[in-house]
Design a protein around this motif. Structure first.
Motif: not given
Length: 218
Positions: A155-179
């Motif tokens: 996914l890419n969050c920079k195109d989200s309507n909420y990108s202003k706060w969703l993309v915060n200039g930090q690298d952060w973990w989710t808890r979703s495993v890749t397959t």
């Protein structure tokens, strides 16, 4: 006298705007609203009948409080930890598989519980499903086995309507495993793109998701 009236009017308009940003006219929280608990800031990512789900604005620092400074940690300290291509579940129990991250979040939740007097507050890492629901778009050129599932596509969050706060200039973990690769977990990078990160070799920050009662936030 006129300047005083204009100044007062501008102040009132500012206060009304602040109230509108935090809550809508019906007194109900909406996705994107800003919420403060003590000095800690969050944005609303989901609302149900009784609770509000909040995403911290920044990562957790060494003092278990939000910080603009990067505080990178491994997802797991266990070398050889493995999730195979079709592993289940797609979302990881951090209390079992990511004890260092869990310790940070547990301490943070305890702080929020003491601050509010609400022992029902819970915390976790965000999931790819939550990011998809926030409008992070699917990159059609980079898909894994099940493209209909947010947990298995990039996914890419920079195109989200909420990108202003969703993309915060930090690298952060989710808890979703890749397959698509063993032992990797999805992370969100500084520019908003989601990438697989090795659970043992890579480091990212901890940006917690908190679930809190509506009554507590009144």
């Amino acid at each position: 006298m006129m300047k005083d009236k204009v100044g007062l009017l501008l102040l009132l308009l500012f206060l009304v705007l602040i109230l509108f940003v935090v809550k809508n006219n019906n007194g109900e929280y909406q996705v994107g609203d800003l919420v403060k608990i003590g000095s800690e800031r969050f944005n609303v990512i989901n609302v149900d009948d009784t609770t509000v789900t909040l995403l911290a604005k920044y990562n957790l620092g060494p003092d278990y409080r939000q910080s603009k400074k990067m505080n990178d940690v491994k997802f797991s300290d266990v070398a050889g930890w493995d999730w195979s291509y079709n592993s289940e579940p797609k979302e990881i129990d951090i209390q079992v598989w990511a004890p260092t991250i869990a310790a940070y979040i547990n301490e943070y939740v305890l702080y929020l519980q003491k601050k509010t007097g609400d022992s029902s507050i819970t915390g976790n890492l965000p999931t790819m499903t939550q990011l998809g629901e926030l409008g992070c778009t699917i990159n059609s050129d980079y898909k894994y086995e099940w493209p209909e599932s947010y947990n298995n596509v990039r996914l890419n969050c920079k195109d989200s309507n909420y990108s202003k706060w969703l993309v915060n200039g930090q690298d952060w973990w989710t808890r979703s495993v890749t397959t698509g690769a063993s032992g990797t977990v999805w992370s969100v990078k500084t520019v908003g793109g989601c990438y697989p990160s090795s659970h043992y070799g890579a480091t990212n920050t901890i940006r917690p998701v908190i679930i809190v009662s509506k009554e507590t936030l009144k």
